[in-house]
Design an enzyme around this catalytic site. Structure first.
Site, PDB file in Angstrom:
ATOM      1  CG  HIS A  74      10.540 -24.727  11.964  1.00  0.00           C
ATOM      2  ND1 HIS A  74      10.735 -24.576  13.314  1.00  0.00           N
ATOM      3  CD2 HIS A  74      11.671 -25.317  11.480  1.00  0.00           C
ATOM      4  CE1 HIS A  74      11.936 -25.052  13.644  1.00  0.00           C
ATOM      5  NE2 HIS A  74      12.529 -25.496  12.549  1.00  0.00           N
TER       6      HIS A  74
ATOM      7  CB  THR B 283       2.101  -2.348  11.049  1.00  0.00           C
ATOM      8  OG1 THR B 283       0.859  -2.798  10.467  1.00  0.00           O
ATOM      9  CG2 THR B 283       1.891  -0.989  11.691  1.00  0.00           C
TER      10      THR B 283
ATOM     11  CB  CYS C  29       0.893  -2.303   4.731  1.00  0.00           C
ATOM     12  SG  CYS C  29       0.652  -3.316   6.198  1.00  0.00           S
TER      13      CYS C  29
ATOM     14  CG  HIS D 105       8.788 -28.446  10.796  1.00  0.00           C
ATOM     15  ND1 HIS D 105       8.542 -27.929  12.046  1.00  0.00           N
ATOM     16  CD2 HIS D 105      10.120 -28.700  10.736  1.00  0.00           C
ATOM     17  CE1 HIS D 105       9.678 -27.863  12.718  1.00  0.00           C
ATOM     18  NE2 HIS D 105      10.652 -28.328  11.942  1.00  0.00           N
TER      19      HIS D 105
ATOM     20  CG  ASP E 295      -0.407   0.180   2.529  1.00  0.00           C
ATOM     21  OD1 ASP E 295       0.818   0.370   2.627  1.00  0.00           O
ATOM     22  OD2 ASP E 295      -1.175   0.170   3.519  1.00  0.00           O
TER      23      ASP E 295
HETATM   24  C1  RB5 Z   1      -2.086   2.719   6.527  1.00  0.00           C
HETATM   25  O1  RB5 Z   1      -2.142   3.916   7.206  1.00  0.00           O
HETATM   26  C2  RB5 Z   1      -1.768   1.589   7.496  1.00  0.00           C
HETATM   27  O2  RB5 Z   1      -2.852   1.353   8.310  1.00  0.00           O
HETATM   28  C3  RB5 Z   1      -1.374   0.353   6.724  1.00  0.00           C
HETATM   29  O3  RB5 Z   1      -0.268   0.618   5.928  1.00  0.00           O
HETATM   30  C4  RB5 Z   1      -0.980  -0.854   7.570  1.00  0.00           C
HETATM   31  O4  RB5 Z   1      -0.037  -0.522   8.531  1.00  0.00           O
HETATM   32  C5  RB5 Z   1      -2.096  -1.624   8.129  1.00  0.00           C
HETATM   33  O5  RB5 Z   1      -1.937  -2.613   8.826  1.00  0.00           O
END
Ligand code: RB5
Length: 148
Positions: A98, A67, A65, A133, A8
């Site tokens: 694994h 996180t 993304c 596994h 994203d």
């Molecule tokens: C976008 O602001 C953020 O929420 C997205 O990139 C991600 O971290 C979602 O889990």
């Protein structure tokens, strides 16, 4: 091995870094966006890429993304996907050995491009160990078969 990659708006820099890495390693890949200058919704990228991996069109998928969490949650809703959210090299190796993870998720607001590159390289070049596994991931697949 053919890889599908997407991010994203929160993961564009690492996506470019991993594309450079795959070019250097001669790993074929396709980039599924985003082409975004504004905010987009991560499921719109995670779900189509996960479906392509689940259907065998691609062997592996990489999602980035902010996180990595939203991407990994979405990808793991697709039957047959084992998407690992990874922010260290040890886990990158172990999730291949694994869990036979077929998708990797990372967060650009969590780690920098240098570490992301090392994680991706380790994940792309580590092999599943099978054995005990195999039985464990088989139990996940069995549950998925019964409940989806
Ligand atoms: C976008 O602001 C953020 O929420 C997205 O990139 C991600 O971290 C979602 O889990």
């Amino acid at each position: 091995m053919k890889v599908a990659i997407a991010s994203d708006h929160g993961g564009i820099q690492i996506r470019e870094e991993i594309k450079n890495l795959m070019n250097e390693l001669n790993i074929p890949f396709e980039d599924f966006g985003c082409e975004c200058s504004t905010s987009v919704d991560y499921p719109d990228y995670a779900l189509p890429v996960a479906e392509k991996v689940a259907q065998g069109e691609f062997d592996r998928g990489i999602l980035i993304c902010g996180t990595g969490i939203g991407m990994s949650i979405a990808a793991n809703k697709v039957k047959g996907i084992r998407c690992a959210l990874v922010h260290d090299v040890y886990s990158a190796k172990l999730t291949r050995q694994h869990n036979d993870s077929n998708m990797l998720a990372m967060g650009e607001r969590v780690i920098g491009p240098g570490l992301a590159r090392e994680i991706a390289q380790t994940w792309l070049t580590s092999e599943f160990e099978g054995g005990r596994h195999e039985n464990r991931i088989g139990k996940i697949a069995e549950y998925e078969g019964k409940h989806s």
